[in-house]
Each structure stands twice: as structure tokens, then as C-alpha cells.
Design a protein around this motif. Structure first.
Motif, short mmCIF file in Angstrom:
data_model
loop_
_atom_site.label_atom_id
_atom_site.label_comp_id
_atom_site.label_asym_id
_atom_site.label_seq_id
_atom_site.Cartn_x
_atom_site.Cartn_y
_atom_site.Cartn_z
N MET A 73 0.83 -1.19 0.16
CA MET A 73 0.10 0.08 0.04
C MET A 73 0.88 0.95 -0.05
N THR A 74 0.66 2.01 -0.84
CA THR A 74 1.41 3.45 -1.01
C THR A 74 0.88 4.16 0.04
N GLU A 75 1.85 5.21 0.51
CA GLU A 75 1.53 6.26 1.35
C GLU A 75 0.14 7.03 0.91
N PHE A 76 -0.04 7.41 -0.27
CA PHE A 76 -1.18 7.87 -0.70
C PHE A 76 -2.38 7.10 -0.42
N GLU A 77 -2.26 5.72 -0.98
CA GLU A 77 -3.46 4.87 -0.47
C GLU A 77 -3.91 4.90 0.87
N ARG A 78 -2.75 4.82 1.81
CA ARG A 78 -2.99 4.82 3.36
C ARG A 78 -3.67 6.06 3.89
N ALA A 79 -3.29 7.14 3.21
CA ALA A 79 -4.02 8.30 3.78
C ALA A 79 -5.60 8.40 3.17
N LEU A 80 -5.65 7.74 2.05
CA LEU A 80 -7.00 7.96 1.75
C LEU A 80 -7.88 6.81 2.42
N LEU A 81 -7.28 5.82 2.79
CA LEU A 81 -7.91 4.68 3.34
C LEU A 81 -8.42 5.23 5.08
N ASP A 82 -7.39 6.26 5.45
CA ASP A 82 -7.85 6.72 6.71
C ASP A 82 -8.96 7.74 6.77
N LEU A 83 -9.02 8.39 5.52
CA LEU A 83 -10.02 9.17 5.31
C LEU A 83 -11.44 8.68 4.77
N LEU A 84 -11.50 7.48 4.59
CA LEU A 84 -12.49 6.81 3.90
C LEU A 84 -13.90 7.01 4.67
N PRO A 85 -13.74 6.56 6.12
CA PRO A 85 -14.94 6.94 6.95
C PRO A 85 -15.57 8.04 6.65
#
Lengths: 163, 233
Positions: free
Chosen positions: A1-13
Motif C-alpha cells: 500500500m502506498t502512502e497516498f493509499e494509506r492516507a485515503l484509507l484513513d479518510l474513507l469513513p
């Protein structure tokens, strides 16, 4: 998982919550998130590192929703043109029934014009400051506050004194 | 008062002085107080209605889109690598021109700030000042407390200034997370507080943007401190 994907996952809720407030429908909201995530992943290079990813994503979600509503409108116009007649009234009845199933808040939000609903969603649901919402929507502050005031007045009227 | 002003007050969009003025008007005007109550109730109701969505588990099909390399050993779920990488950029963005970042974020136990869990948190004398020092009683600390307030995301936050600049910290599980720190452009080592300086104005502006309602008065500040700055309900 890239940093960008990780950040999006954190935002998803939060993104799902915003999408729900725009679409007022569980399945539509997740479809909207999916479309927006696809667009975001393709446009990663256009996100300025260090700037707010949440605002960037809210804007993408909002734009995707505008596209979707337009596409639906076109589809339904085609449908009416082809099937002009009895089926239209039937479709309306189904829609009204579906409406009644919604909670009061959903129903009231659904009655708002889209430009008021998105301002309410950003400020009352997502807790953005007026200035943040104005920047995200590319609108002058005065336009945002007047939509907010009108949207709130309408909600208050629909939801009654015991809002 | 116009409806615009009532709504701006309820949304915490009035500046501290206007908010205080508004409070006085409420005391003298029951109809205005009622209007504020109804607008606040509306805001709460809309917010509460959608809040559970953010608590729901994220659907697998959405989460799966965000894992481009599922066969690679995953990072621990809370590694927050992205935040680590952008940490300095985010902080540097708030620094005044001409300041060396190394001065702001010195390493070691004597530094006023340290990185913890991807955030920059206060430690040592700065943490002590944020924990215990009241705005009205600077004592012999080298920090001076400015405004204490409740943020929109329901944390206690405080502005402070020192000889080297001004900052804004918010209390959470890891202590005082520094949301902003702006280095002073002069007076370093002269013992000169730059209360009216541009960095303090910038910090107050940031505080105003984050504030829900208006700043705590002396009694509320004391109560919050005595309660350990636990997040208000």
C-alpha cells in the motif's frame, strides 16, 4: 500500500459520511465513493503534497456527484421520451413511497436544492469552516453563507420547531 | 441580530470579540436566546444523523481499491507512514520566512517538542506550561499563555508565546499536539515577548478558525485545567 493509499484509507469513513449526506442513499453513497476513489487514484499527481487531502477528496466527490446527477437526468429524459405515457405516473408513485421510508432528516435534506445541500453537508456534517467550504467550492464567502442560511431555514421549517 | 449572525454564532464563525458581544445580547433578549437554541438544535440533529456513517466498517470493495500491492507484507494498520513523510512539510508550511527548521524542532530530551505517533507534541517546560499555567499567572515560566478554547473537534486548545515564537496546542491522548508554531522574527534572546507581533496574530487567527464558540474565561480555564484538559462533552 502506498502512502497516498494509506492516507485515503484513513479518510474513507469521513468520505463515506459526506457521500451519504449528498446522495442520501446507502448504495449510491458507496458507488459515489468508488467513482471518486478511482478518479483520485488516477489524479494522484495533481494533489499537492502537504495540502489538505480531505478538502481535495470532498471536491472530487462533489464533482463526481454532479456528473452522476446530470447523467441520471439525461437517462430519465430519454426514458420519458421513449416510454411517454402511463409508466411515468407509476414511477412517480414508487419514488414517493421510497421517500416515506426515509428518516425525517434524509427527507428534509432531499428536498433541498443540491447547491444548498452540499453546503449543509460540508459545514454541518463535516464541520468545515465557512472559508474552507468557500475555497473548496470555488465560491465567494457570501454565496456560501447565503446558501447555508437558506438551507437551514428550509430544514428548520421541514423538521419543525422541535428540530 | 440578523439570522446570518445567529447562524454564524452557532457555527463558531464569529471572532472572539463579536462572540462575546453576541453573548451579552442573548442575555438581554429571550427571543434571540430561543433562536440560538433552535439553530443549535438543528446543527446537532443534522450532525448526529450522519455521524454513524463514519463509524460503520468500510466496505471491503472500497478498501480493496486502496491496496495496489496486496501480496506485499502490509504495514501495520496504524503505521501512518504518510503522515511521517509529510510531517516536516506541514510544519514548515506554518513557519515564518527566514527561520531555520532545526531551531524549531531540536531533538533530544531538552527540546520543547518531540515527534510522537506522527504528531509533534509538547514536552518538558512547554508541556508543563500548557498543563498547568493559567493565562493570568505566568509565574517564572518562559512561556506565556494566550487564549484557551474548545475546538470544533471538541478538544481543549491553547495558544502560547515565548521568546522564540508563538504556537497553538490541542490536548489529546498523546498530550499537547502542536497544531501550529510560528517562529518570531526578532527579539530572540532579548526576553522580548512579541504579543502584538505578526506571529501571535497569525496564531490567534488560526485559533479563531478552529474555535467552537468563544474563548474560555478565567474561571472556565481554571476548571478545564483542574479537570486535566479532558475533552469536553
Amino acid at each position: 500500500m502506498t502512502e497516498f493509499e494509506r492516507a485515503l484509507l484513513d479518510l474513507l469513513p469521513r468520505l463515506r459520511r459526506f457521500a451519504r449526506a449528498l446522495t442520501l442513499d446507502h448504495a449510491d453513497a458507496d458507488d459515489l465513493c468508488q467513482t471518486a476513489l478511482e478518479r483520485a487514484l488516477k489524479a494522484e499527481a495533481s494533489w499537492e503534497k502537504g495540502s489538505r487531502l480531505d478538502s481535495w477528496m470532498y471536491r472530487i466527490i462533489r464533482n463526481c456527484w454532479i456528473d452522476e446527477v446530470r447523467a441520471r437526468k439525461r437517462r430519465s429524459e430519454t426514458f420519458v421520451a421513449e416510454e411517454a405515457g402511463a409508466s411515468v405516473g407509476q414511477a412517480d408513485d414508487r419514488r414517493i413511497e421510497a421517500r416515506v421510508e426515509l428518516g425525517n432528516v434524509d427527507r428534509a435534506m432531499a428536498e433541498l436544492p443540491p447547491e444548498q445541500r452540499e453546503v449543509i453537508a460540508l459545514i454541518l456534517v463535516e464541520g468545515l469552516a465557512y472559508r474552507e467550504a468557500a475555497e473548496l467550492l470555488d465560491l465567494p464567502m457570501g454565496t456560501v453563507t447565503s446558501r447555508l442560511v437558506r438551507g437551514r431555514q428550509a430544514l428548520m421549517e421541514m423538521l419543525g420547531e422541535a428540530a | 441580530m440578523t439570522e446570518d449572525q445567529i447562524i454564524a454564532y452557532v457555527d463558531g464563525e464569529l471572532g472572539p470579540i463579536d462572540a462575546l458581544r453576541f453573548e451579552r445580547a442573548i442575555e438581554a433578549d429571550p427571543a434571540l436566546a430561543d433562536s440560538v437554541r433552535r439553530h443549535r438544535a438543528l446543527r446537532d440533529r443534522i450532525g448526529r444523523h450522519f455521524e454513524p456513517v463514519a463509524e460503520e466498517p468500510v466496505p471491503a470493495r472500497l478498501a480493496a481499491m486502496l491496496d495496489s500491492a496486496p501480496n506485499v507484507i502490509a504495514f501495520p494498520p496504524k503505521a501512518r507512514r504518510w503522515f511521517d513523510a509529510s510531517r516536516y512539510a506541514a510544519i514548515a508550511a506554518t513557519l515564518a520566512v527566514g527561520v531555520i527548521i532545526g531551531q524549531m524542532l531540536p531533538r533530544g530530551p531538552a527540546a520543547p517538542m518531540v515527534e510522537r505517533n506522527g504528531a509533534v507534541v509538547a514536552q518538558g517546560a512547554l508541556a508543563k506550561a500548557l498543563d498547568g499555567q493559567l493565562a493570568s499567572a505566568p509565574g517564572d515560566s518562559s512561556y506565556r499563555m494566550g487564549v484557551s478554547f474548545v475546538s470544533r473537534d471538541k478538544r481543549y486548545c491553547r495558544t502560547f508565546s515565548t521568546t522564540s515564537g508563538a504556537g497553538l496546542g490541542c490536548h489529546g491522548a498523546d498530550g499537547w499536539a502542536l497544531e501550529r508554531f510560528i517562529a518570531g522574527t526578532g527579539g530572540v534572546g532579548q526576553g522580548a515577548y512579541r504579543q502584538a507581533g505578526s506571529e501571535s496574530a497569525e496564531i490567534l487567527g488560526a485559533a479563531q478558525d478552529m474555535m467552537a464558540g468563544y474563548p474560555l474565561d478565567a474561571a472556565a480555564e481554571r476548571r478545564a485545567r483542574n479537570g486535566g484538559w479532558q475533552a469536553p462533552r
